[in-house]
Design an enzyme around this catalytic site. Structure first.
Site, PDB file in Angstrom:
ATOM      1  N   THR A  70       8.285  -0.658   8.032  1.00 45.65           N
ATOM      2  CA  THR A  70       7.876  -0.028   6.772  1.00 45.65           C
ATOM      3  C   THR A  70       7.831  -1.054   5.643  1.00 45.65           C
ATOM      4  O   THR A  70       8.499  -2.091   5.719  1.00 45.65           O
ATOM      5  CB  THR A  70       8.860   1.117   6.402  1.00 45.65           C
ATOM      6  OG1 THR A  70       8.430   1.727   5.192  1.00 45.65           O
ATOM      7  CG2 THR A  70      10.287   0.641   6.243  1.00 45.65           C
ATOM      8  N   HIS A  71       7.045  -0.722   4.592  1.00 45.64           N
ATOM      9  CA  HIS A  71       7.039  -1.543   3.374  1.00 45.64           C
ATOM     10  C   HIS A  71       7.722  -0.788   2.247  1.00 45.64           C
ATOM     11  O   HIS A  71       7.561  -1.118   1.077  1.00 45.64           O
ATOM     12  CB  HIS A  71       5.599  -1.884   2.960  1.00 45.64           C
ATOM     13  CG  HIS A  71       4.746  -2.295   4.110  1.00 45.64           C
ATOM     14  ND1 HIS A  71       3.975  -1.412   4.817  1.00 45.64           N
ATOM     15  CD2 HIS A  71       4.595  -3.502   4.704  1.00 45.64           C
ATOM     16  CE1 HIS A  71       3.359  -2.039   5.800  1.00 45.64           C
ATOM     17  NE2 HIS A  71       3.722  -3.316   5.763  1.00 45.64           N
ATOM     18  N   LYS A  99       6.350   5.460   9.581  1.00 46.19           N
ATOM     19  CA  LYS A  99       6.105   6.806   9.025  1.00 46.19           C
ATOM     20  C   LYS A  99       4.967   7.502   9.778  1.00 46.19           C
ATOM     21  O   LYS A  99       4.985   8.709   9.949  1.00 46.19           O
ATOM     22  CB  LYS A  99       5.768   6.692   7.536  1.00 46.19           C
ATOM     23  CG  LYS A  99       6.946   6.206   6.700  1.00 46.19           C
ATOM     24  CD  LYS A  99       6.654   6.290   5.218  1.00 46.19           C
ATOM     25  CE  LYS A  99       7.768   5.642   4.414  1.00 46.19           C
ATOM     26  NZ  LYS A  99       7.531   5.713   2.972  1.00 46.19           N
ATOM     27  N   GLY A 100       3.960   6.735  10.205  1.00 49.42           N
ATOM     28  CA  GLY A 100       2.816   7.329  10.916  1.00 49.42           C
ATOM     29  C   GLY A 100       1.537   7.131  10.129  1.00 49.42           C
ATOM     30  O   GLY A 100       1.515   7.355   8.924  1.00 49.42           O
ATOM     31  N   ALA A 101       0.477   6.708  10.819  1.00 56.43           N
ATOM     32  CA  ALA A 101      -0.743   6.268  10.124  1.00 56.43           C
ATOM     33  C   ALA A 101      -1.957   7.170  10.365  1.00 56.43           C
ATOM     34  O   ALA A 101      -3.031   6.869   9.884  1.00 56.43           O
ATOM     35  CB  ALA A 101      -1.078   4.843  10.571  1.00 56.43           C
ATOM     36  N   ASP A 134       2.302   0.512  20.784  1.00 63.77           N
ATOM     37  CA  ASP A 134       2.079   1.203  19.511  1.00 63.77           C
ATOM     38  C   ASP A 134       1.881   2.692  19.776  1.00 63.77           C
ATOM     39  O   ASP A 134       1.441   3.090  20.855  1.00 63.77           O
ATOM     40  CB  ASP A 134       0.808   0.674  18.826  1.00 63.77           C
ATOM     41  CG  ASP A 134       1.021  -0.696  18.175  1.00 63.77           C
ATOM     42  OD1 ASP A 134       2.174  -1.155  18.083  1.00 63.77           O
ATOM     43  OD2 ASP A 134       0.015  -1.287  17.735  1.00 63.77           O
ATOM     44  N   ARG A 138      10.442   0.808  17.354  1.00 63.91           N
ATOM     45  CA  ARG A 138       9.999   0.507  15.990  1.00 63.91           C
ATOM     46  C   ARG A 138       9.815   1.865  15.320  1.00 63.91           C
ATOM     47  O   ARG A 138       9.127   2.726  15.870  1.00 63.91           O
ATOM     48  CB  ARG A 138       8.667  -0.240  15.992  1.00 63.91           C
ATOM     49  CG  ARG A 138       8.071  -0.406  14.598  1.00 63.91           C
ATOM     50  CD  ARG A 138       6.583  -0.745  14.635  1.00 63.91           C
ATOM     51  NE  ARG A 138       6.337  -1.990  15.326  1.00 63.91           N
ATOM     52  CZ  ARG A 138       5.222  -2.209  16.023  1.00 63.91           C
ATOM     53  NH1 ARG A 138       4.287  -1.282  16.122  1.00 63.91           N
ATOM     54  NH2 ARG A 138       5.050  -3.353  16.642  1.00 63.91           N
TER      55      ARG A 138
HETATM   56  C1  LIG Z   1       5.084  -3.370  11.761  1.00 61.25           C
HETATM   57  C2  LIG Z   1       4.370  -2.060  11.644  1.00 61.25           C
HETATM   58  C3  LIG Z   1       3.812  -1.488  12.769  1.00 61.25           C
HETATM   59  C4  LIG Z   1       3.189  -0.228  12.703  1.00 61.25           C
HETATM   60  N1  LIG Z   1       2.805   0.407  13.846  1.00 61.25           N
HETATM   61  C5  LIG Z   1       2.349   1.679  13.775  1.00 61.25           C
HETATM   62  C6  LIG Z   1       2.095   2.444  14.948  1.00 61.25           C
HETATM   63  O1  LIG Z   1       2.247   1.987  16.078  1.00 61.25           O
HETATM   64  N2  LIG Z   1       1.641   3.722  14.789  1.00 61.25           N
HETATM   65  C7  LIG Z   1       1.466   4.298  13.551  1.00 61.25           C
HETATM   66  O2  LIG Z   1       1.101   5.482  13.467  1.00 61.25           O
HETATM   67  N3  LIG Z   1       1.691   3.576  12.425  1.00 61.25           N
HETATM   68  C8  LIG Z   1       2.123   2.303  12.501  1.00 61.25           C
HETATM   69  N4  LIG Z   1       2.366   1.599  11.345  1.00 61.25           N
HETATM   70  C9  LIG Z   1       1.873   2.104  10.050  1.00 61.25           C
HETATM   71  C10 LIG Z   1       2.841   3.070   9.381  1.00 61.25           C
HETATM   72  O3  LIG Z   1       2.890   4.287  10.110  1.00 61.25           O
HETATM   73  C11 LIG Z   1       2.416   3.389   7.935  1.00 61.25           C
HETATM   74  O4  LIG Z   1       1.148   3.977   7.933  1.00 61.25           O
HETATM   75  C12 LIG Z   1       2.360   2.158   7.033  1.00 61.25           C
HETATM   76  O5  LIG Z   1       3.399   1.284   7.298  1.00 61.25           O
HETATM   77  C13 LIG Z   1       2.468   2.570   5.545  1.00 61.25           C
HETATM   78  O6  LIG Z   1       3.666   3.246   5.314  1.00 61.25           O
HETATM   79  P1  LIG Z   1       4.991   2.571   4.694  1.00 61.25           P
HETATM   80  O7  LIG Z   1       6.094   2.812   5.650  1.00 61.25           O
HETATM   81  O8  LIG Z   1       4.750   1.158   4.396  1.00 61.25           O
HETATM   82  O9  LIG Z   1       5.358   3.456   3.442  1.00 61.25           O
HETATM   83  P2  LIG Z   1       4.515   3.945   2.188  1.00 61.25           P
HETATM   84  O10 LIG Z   1       5.409   4.892   1.474  1.00 61.25           O
HETATM   85  O11 LIG Z   1       3.176   4.420   2.579  1.00 61.25           O
HETATM   86  O12 LIG Z   1       4.338   2.614   1.363  1.00 61.25           O
HETATM   87  C14 LIG Z   1       5.425   1.954   0.728  1.00 61.25           C
HETATM   88  C15 LIG Z   1       4.840   0.852  -0.149  1.00 61.25           C
HETATM   89  O13 LIG Z   1       4.239  -0.146   0.686  1.00 61.25           O
HETATM   90  C16 LIG Z   1       3.026  -0.625   0.151  1.00 61.25           C
HETATM   91  N5  LIG Z   1       1.931  -0.314   1.082  1.00 61.25           N
HETATM   92  C17 LIG Z   1       1.944   0.570   2.104  1.00 61.25           C
HETATM   93  N6  LIG Z   1       0.772   0.529   2.760  1.00 61.25           N
HETATM   94  C18 LIG Z   1       0.004  -0.372   2.131  1.00 61.25           C
HETATM   95  C19 LIG Z   1      -1.319  -0.869   2.345  1.00 61.25           C
HETATM   96  N7  LIG Z   1      -2.086  -0.426   3.326  1.00 61.25           N
HETATM   97  N8  LIG Z   1      -1.792  -1.809   1.485  1.00 61.25           N
HETATM   98  C20 LIG Z   1      -1.025  -2.296   0.493  1.00 61.25           C
HETATM   99  N9  LIG Z   1       0.224  -1.872   0.259  1.00 61.25           N
HETATM  100  C21 LIG Z   1       0.743  -0.931   1.060  1.00 61.25           C
HETATM  101  C22 LIG Z   1       2.872   0.050  -1.191  1.00 61.25           C
HETATM  102  O14 LIG Z   1       3.454  -0.791  -2.167  1.00 61.25           O
HETATM  103  C23 LIG Z   1       3.685   1.315  -1.050  1.00 61.25           C
HETATM  104  O15 LIG Z   1       4.169   1.784  -2.275  1.00 61.25           O
HETATM  105  C24 LIG Z   1       3.041   0.382  11.416  1.00 61.25           C
HETATM  106  C25 LIG Z   1       3.585  -0.206  10.286  1.00 61.25           C
HETATM  107  C26 LIG Z   1       4.263  -1.397  10.387  1.00 61.25           C
HETATM  108  C27 LIG Z   1       4.870  -1.979   9.149  1.00 61.25           C
END
Ligand SMILES: Cc1cc2nc3c(=O)[nH]c(=O)nc-3n(C[C@H](O)[C@H](O)[C@H](O)COP(=O)(O)OP(=O)(O)OC[C@H]3O[C@@H](n4cnc5c(N)ncnc54)[C@H](O)[C@@H]3O)c2cc1C
Length: 316
Positions: A235-236, A182-184, A129, A179
């Site tokens: 991503t979601h 977007k970044g958390a 990660d 993978r």
């Molecule tokens: C499999 C996986 C592994 C990951 N690994 C890492 C990593 O190693 N390092 C890192 O920095 N980040 C990681 N992330 C987190 C990622 O960076 C985002 O912070 C996170 O996925 C939210 O962004 P999004 O792409 O879903 O888009 P967004 O635009 O934020 O969300 C799109 C839609 O998804 C839904 N959604 C998003 N987040 C949530 C939530 N918390 N609760 C409920 N609904 C939500 C909402 O409906 C939103 O409208 C990972 C994510 C996934 C899916």
């Protein structure tokens, strides 16, 4: 609010309150599969039966002592063995700060070596990660070293960072699977996109760059299900997923080249929508007692989660 919750995620004081608060666990367990390895394996069996593949994360990060880093390493090794013994379609995701990266680079390298050796022996893929930007360089350095020992190691790239396009180039040169997320974390605007729309645009640009690389077409994972496709769309955001999938179809790429990855408990509707598509859906399944920072980041991502947490507390 995002910045505030990411700030809270680092508070040890709040962590100890939340970890012992049954209400907080009740809400957190929407995103966390359980506190034990046995519980997480049961969840993987269930999601496998429903058509998903998985990646298991033994929760923990920013470990504060080398003995804790050692313990975490042993727990990750137990997880790898459990994946093999139970024959589940899952790999592992690890964080290098959990195995000592912020404490001692060399110790972390030795811990990573133990994990990689066990993974190689058990034919299990290891995804590293990506954490906050203070660790990006060291994480990539250890990834390149680990990948030279065992091809079954991959990385995560964050589209909010300006540097990611260059990192992707280097990873493509080395044939390392990614993978894309977007970044958390909360990053300074000197190194990361400020606007969500720019993060999204960069996500699509990076997807395009990876999928159009000539080597991707010929990529075959060693073991389907356990080894991921070359690019995981983590991503979601359905627009990002559709962009990636449409491009993959245009380029004639299949399930060994692209998969969709989502977090356990988030956007189950979208998980269901894609599970029977031609591209695999991998669920990221975290478990363990150190769930607080992970939970805080999930709250940070979506104000509705905070509202759910607060309103349910008063309506119990
Ligand atoms: C499999 C996986 C592994 C990951 N690994 C890492 C990593 O190693 N390092 C890192 O920095 N980040 C990681 N992330 C987190 C990622 O960076 C985002 O912070 C996170 O996925 C939210 O962004 P999004 O792409 O879903 O888009 P967004 O635009 O934020 O969300 C799109 C839609 O998804 C839904 N959604 C998003 N987040 C949530 C939530 N918390 N609760 C409920 N609904 C939500 C909402 O409906 C939103 O409208 C990972 C994510 C996934 C899916």
């Amino acid at each position: 609010m995002r910045a505030f919750f990411i700030f809270l995620s680092k508070s040890k004081w709040l962590q100890s309150i939340f970890t012992n608060w049954s209400y907080a666990w009740k809400i957190a367990s929407r995103f966390v599969a359980g506190t034990t390895l046995a519980e997480s394996i049961l969840v993987v069996k269930k999601v496998n039966a429903a058509g998903f593949v998985a990646t298991l994360d033994h929760l923990g990060e920013q470990t504060e002592s080398l003995s804790d880093a050692q313990t975490a390493t042993e727990e990750i090794i137990d997880l790898i063995v459990a994946i093999k013994d139970n024959g589940v379609r899952s790999n592992v995701s690890i964080k290098l700060s959990q195995i000592g990266l912020v404490l001692d680079f060399e110790e972390c390298k030795q811990n990573l070596k133990k994990i990689i050796e066990k993974a190689k022996q058990c034919d299990v893929f290891v995804r590293i990660d990506m954490e906050d930007s203070s660790l990006t360089d060291a994480t990539l350095q250890l990834l390149y070293w680990a990948h030279s020992l065992y091809g079954g190691v991959g990385i995560v790239i964050q589209s909010y960072l300006f540097r990611s396009s260059n990192d992707v180039e280097e990873l493509l040169n080395k044939g390392i699977t990614m993978r894309l997320v977007k970044g958390a974390y909360k990053e300074p605007y000197s190194i990361a996109f400020k606007k969500k729309s720019d993060v999204d645009i960069n996500y699509d640009l990076l997807t395009d760059k990876i999928l159009k690389d000539p080597q991707v077409k010929n990529y075959e994972p060693f073991i389907e299900g356990i080894f991921p496709s070359f690019l995981g769309l983590g991503t979601h955001d359905d627009r990002r997923i559709k962009f990636g999938i449409n491009l993959a179809k245009q380029l004639g790429l299949g399930k060994t080249q692209v998969e969709i990855q989502m977090l356990f408990g988030i956007r189950k509707d979208l998980q269901e929508k894609y599970v029977h598509s031609e591209y695999p859906v991998r669920l990221y399944i975290p478990y363990g007692i150190h769930w607080f920072p992970y939970f805080m980041r999930r709250l940070a991502e979506r104000p509705a989660n905070v509202w759910f947490f607060v309103s349910n507390f008063f309506h119990r």
